[in-house]
Design a protein around this motif. Sequence first.
Motif, short mmCIF file in Angstrom:
data_model
loop_
_atom_site.label_atom_id
_atom_site.label_comp_id
_atom_site.label_asym_id
_atom_site.label_seq_id
_atom_site.Cartn_x
_atom_site.Cartn_y
_atom_site.Cartn_z
N TYR A 170 -47.69 -58.53 -44.29
CA TYR A 170 -47.00 -57.28 -44.57
C TYR A 170 -46.10 -56.98 -43.38
N PHE A 187 -44.57 -54.63 -41.42
CA PHE A 187 -44.77 -53.21 -41.15
C PHE A 187 -43.64 -52.71 -40.26
N CYS A 201 -45.00 -47.06 -44.42
CA CYS A 201 -45.82 -48.25 -44.18
C CYS A 201 -47.25 -47.86 -43.84
N SER A 229 -45.26 -56.81 -36.87
CA SER A 229 -44.21 -55.86 -36.48
C SER A 229 -43.57 -56.31 -35.18
N PRO A 285 -39.28 -52.73 -44.43
CA PRO A 285 -40.57 -53.19 -44.93
C PRO A 285 -40.43 -54.38 -45.86
#
Length: 253
Positions: free
Chosen positions: A73, A75, A88, A113, A198
């Motif tokens: 994911y 983020f 997020c 991230s 995202p």
Amino acid sequence: MATHPLATREQWLAARLELLDAEKALTRQSDELARRRQALPWVKVDKAYRFDTADGPATLGDLFQGRSQLLVYHFMFGPDYSAGCPSCSAIADGFDGIVVHLAHHDVTLCAVSRAPLEKLQAYQRRMGWRFPWASSKDSDFNFDFNVAFTQEQQRAGTIDYNYGRREPALDTSRIPETMTHFAARCGTDAPTFSRDRPGLSTFIREDGVIYHNYSTYARGLDALWSMYTWLDRAPLGRNEQGFWWRRHDEYGV
């Protein structure tokens, strides 16, 4: 006085059965889309990406944690943010409950991230999260998977996000209120905030080789918002007015 149409139980049941047919059709369509996602060709990942994790420096292969499949994911937490993106964060609130189930199905879920690991860990403690979270601070990973962009791209209007170039060159006089609002909640300005985006990317490892299988962005992430899955079944639906959601520790503030 009721503000919504009323009916007898028999009338309600007839309407509900009609809706059920539509729901079943959507379920079958969703099943077919899932099969098509899995049938996408794989692309070999040749670049040696590096990450910072709670266990030390890591490669993309290390993020698999010994499993064959990896869900990343992307983020939104840029290097200059003071806190993670609220949207997020709402999505990530659902991660801890499912990571153990995924792990026992040969799948690792990890957030990635661009913020330094220390910032990610401090925010993770604040939110009470335990899922794996890696920093790609000194890596091209986010740029290569189209969830981070340079200031030069932003100024020139050459940002390709969600499989298309839809953004004009940055005009600070026409920044949407939404962007300004969320940027402020992350302790930064709108241009800086919007250089991170995202997304979700999936990878598979076979015979020691890592392949990229799938990526999705923007509204393609809707299914990951567990709160919306519930709200779509509530009597008033999403019923949204303005920026209603908060980080889970900010309600009532």
